[in-house]
Design a protein around this motif. Sequence first.
Motif, short mmCIF file in Angstrom:
data_model
loop_
_atom_site.label_atom_id
_atom_site.label_comp_id
_atom_site.label_asym_id
_atom_site.label_seq_id
_atom_site.Cartn_x
_atom_site.Cartn_y
_atom_site.Cartn_z
N GLY A 40 0.82 -1.21 0.00
CA GLY A 40 0.00 0.00 0.00
C GLY A 40 0.85 1.26 0.00
N ALA A 41 1.90 1.27 0.82
CA ALA A 41 2.79 2.43 0.87
C ALA A 41 3.53 2.62 -0.45
N LEU A 42 3.91 1.51 -1.08
CA LEU A 42 4.58 1.58 -2.38
C LEU A 42 3.65 2.17 -3.43
N GLU A 43 2.38 1.78 -3.39
CA GLU A 43 1.43 2.33 -4.35
C GLU A 43 1.17 3.81 -4.08
N MET A 44 1.20 4.20 -2.80
CA MET A 44 1.10 5.63 -2.48
C MET A 44 2.28 6.39 -3.06
N GLN A 45 3.46 5.78 -2.98
CA GLN A 45 4.67 6.41 -3.50
C GLN A 45 4.59 6.56 -5.03
N GLN A 46 3.83 5.68 -5.65
CA GLN A 46 3.66 5.71 -7.11
C GLN A 46 2.50 6.60 -7.55
N GLY A 47 1.86 7.27 -6.58
CA GLY A 47 0.83 8.24 -6.91
C GLY A 47 -0.59 7.83 -6.62
N TYR A 66 4.89 3.35 7.05
CA TYR A 66 5.56 2.51 6.04
C TYR A 66 6.00 3.35 4.84
N PHE A 67 5.23 4.39 4.51
CA PHE A 67 5.59 5.27 3.41
C PHE A 67 6.91 5.97 3.72
N LEU A 68 7.05 6.49 4.93
CA LEU A 68 8.31 7.13 5.34
C LEU A 68 9.45 6.13 5.36
N ALA A 69 9.19 4.96 5.96
CA ALA A 69 10.23 3.92 6.05
C ALA A 69 10.70 3.51 4.66
N GLY A 70 9.77 3.30 3.75
CA GLY A 70 10.12 2.85 2.41
C GLY A 70 10.90 3.89 1.64
N ASN A 71 10.48 5.14 1.74
CA ASN A 71 11.18 6.20 1.01
C ASN A 71 12.57 6.46 1.57
N LEU A 72 12.75 6.25 2.86
CA LEU A 72 14.05 6.50 3.48
C LEU A 72 15.00 5.32 3.35
N PHE A 73 14.48 4.10 3.53
CA PHE A 73 15.37 2.94 3.62
C PHE A 73 15.00 1.78 2.70
N GLY A 74 13.90 1.89 1.98
CA GLY A 74 13.51 0.83 1.05
C GLY A 74 12.23 0.14 1.46
N PHE A 75 11.44 -0.23 0.45
CA PHE A 75 10.15 -0.90 0.70
C PHE A 75 10.38 -2.40 0.83
N ASN A 76 11.07 -2.79 1.90
CA ASN A 76 11.37 -4.19 2.17
C ASN A 76 11.55 -4.40 3.67
N GLU A 77 11.77 -5.64 4.07
CA GLU A 77 11.86 -5.95 5.50
C GLU A 77 12.95 -5.16 6.20
N ILE A 78 14.14 -5.12 5.61
CA ILE A 78 15.26 -4.42 6.22
C ILE A 78 14.95 -2.93 6.35
N GLY A 79 14.44 -2.33 5.28
CA GLY A 79 14.16 -0.91 5.29
C GLY A 79 13.14 -0.52 6.35
N VAL A 80 12.03 -1.26 6.42
CA VAL A 80 10.98 -0.97 7.40
C VAL A 80 11.50 -1.18 8.82
N HIS A 81 12.25 -2.25 9.03
CA HIS A 81 12.74 -2.55 10.38
C HIS A 81 13.84 -1.60 10.83
N ILE A 82 14.63 -1.06 9.90
CA ILE A 82 15.61 -0.03 10.26
C ILE A 82 14.89 1.22 10.77
N PHE A 83 13.86 1.63 10.04
CA PHE A 83 13.10 2.81 10.45
C PHE A 83 12.42 2.57 11.80
N GLU A 84 11.89 1.36 11.99
CA GLU A 84 11.27 1.02 13.27
C GLU A 84 12.29 1.08 14.40
N LEU A 85 13.51 0.60 14.15
CA LEU A 85 14.55 0.62 15.18
C LEU A 85 14.93 2.05 15.56
N ILE A 86 15.10 2.92 14.57
CA ILE A 86 15.39 4.32 14.86
C ILE A 86 14.28 4.94 15.70
N TYR A 87 13.06 4.65 15.32
CA TYR A 87 11.86 5.13 16.04
C TYR A 87 11.87 4.65 17.49
#
Length: 503
Positions: A40-47, A66-87
């Motif tokens: 869903g976040a990826l589709e939001m990123q695509q407009g 997830y939109f923020l996580a994906g744009n900052l670190f990638g729309f994947n497990e590592i990207g989302v979990h990195i953003f969650e860890l920073i949070y």
Amino acid sequence: MINLSKLSKIDFLVLISVVIIGLIHLPFPFSGDQALFTIGALEMQQGKVLYRDFWDLKQPGIYYFYFLAGNLFGFNEIGVHIFELIYMVFFSIILQLTLKTYFQHRIIASLVPLLTVSAYYISSYHRQFTQVEGLVGFPLFICLWLTYQSFNHEGKPRFIQLLISGFMGGIVLIFKLIFLPILLAFWLTILLHSVLIKHQKFQKIFIEICVPIFLGLIFPILVVVSYFAGVNSLSIVYKTFFVYPRQVVADGTFNISKLVFGTAWFLKNFVTLVLIAIVAVNVSLRQGKNLLTLLLVVWFVLGLGMIVLQARSLWSYHYLLLFVPTGILATKGLDILWQPFKELSSRRIKVLVSFLFLLPLLLNFQFKSVALVKNNFALTEETRFKYQTVFREDYTLLRSEISFLSQPGNLPGEIFVAGDPSIYYLSGRTQATSLNGWSLELFLSEQWPQLLQELDLSKPPYIFISDNDESRIKKGFPKILELIEKRYHILSKSNDGIWYILN
């Protein structure tokens, strides 16, 4: 601004521990929910516009995360979990800075992140990570803390504190509207305290408290409403937030088995924290009448009530709404018991007591750590996949089932899945309809014809129907299966369902 100079060496050691524990969980696989949020976040990123082009029953906060996580670190497990860890690390720092005066012993005050954020990480698996209830603890705590701080201030300081408290409350509601009673209880507590304890005039104090809270609360909500008004989607947003949930509850039945299972999961992981938190509540409220303790108890009790209200769609991750008050109160219990613990004469008894206290969390931590080490810390794509299959055994089956989608000669385009959205995520395909097939059991009667119409218009090249969802479709709206049988033929069958390909 956050003043890190106020943190002690022990504080930093605890934060390092939180980071290490979080890093162990970066390669964790998604469950169906997280896969859906990512797509869903990826589709939001695509407009695409949430609810209009990609519909879900949840409020938009989780998709924004997830939109923020994906744009900052990638729309994947590592990207989302990195953003969650920073949070979560940022949350840990806030806990240490704000709660120092709540505890008598400084060393205990430093441990708060271990019994809250670290407990969240260690107890959670793929179905619990990065869910609304786990993420919302941060803004809920800020709201609670500023409400508590406003007890001791008047004038401009109180106005600013309650303004930000209201703002954080608005963020909470963007994640989930059902948490409103918890927020109201926080703010009602300060109102009653001012009137009944401080004997202030009700009308005057009501205005002083409610005006800044309302201004703060309404700002993030207005931003969201303005956005959806700008994309002409207010009608579907209104139905999603206020009409559909009411109808879902009316059409459903109370699921006692889910309630029992969820409660068992929570107690299995948090039982020792709950027990020692009871000590804190008993002493802190009976002897000291501590208002912060009272607010934490209000959070726990009302949070538990909100969980029970969702019994039709109740899952174990809903209980993560309680991990923050449970952890803080458990730390308060340790603070109360710290002196008697130090006076124990036998070192063996001290070790035994500490071990028993941490046992539920240690078992989970050991299992995860061993799995990570055995798979070479999941540093490569191959070892990461092996690590993920330890926790999601069906990952192997899912990958083999969707492998044909990336082979030469396959039909391009968006697909439709009535089943686990992980198929979208693993295949790199997005969904052909606005309605997703992940929660067909919660579909309303008016949504079935809409799904039929969308499938008819979009003509996805591939459709997957899981065995469970096939029976739901037969019961809910068999015309969908008639359309599929007319326009598609069976491509393959698996233990979980059937793949169809467009004629």
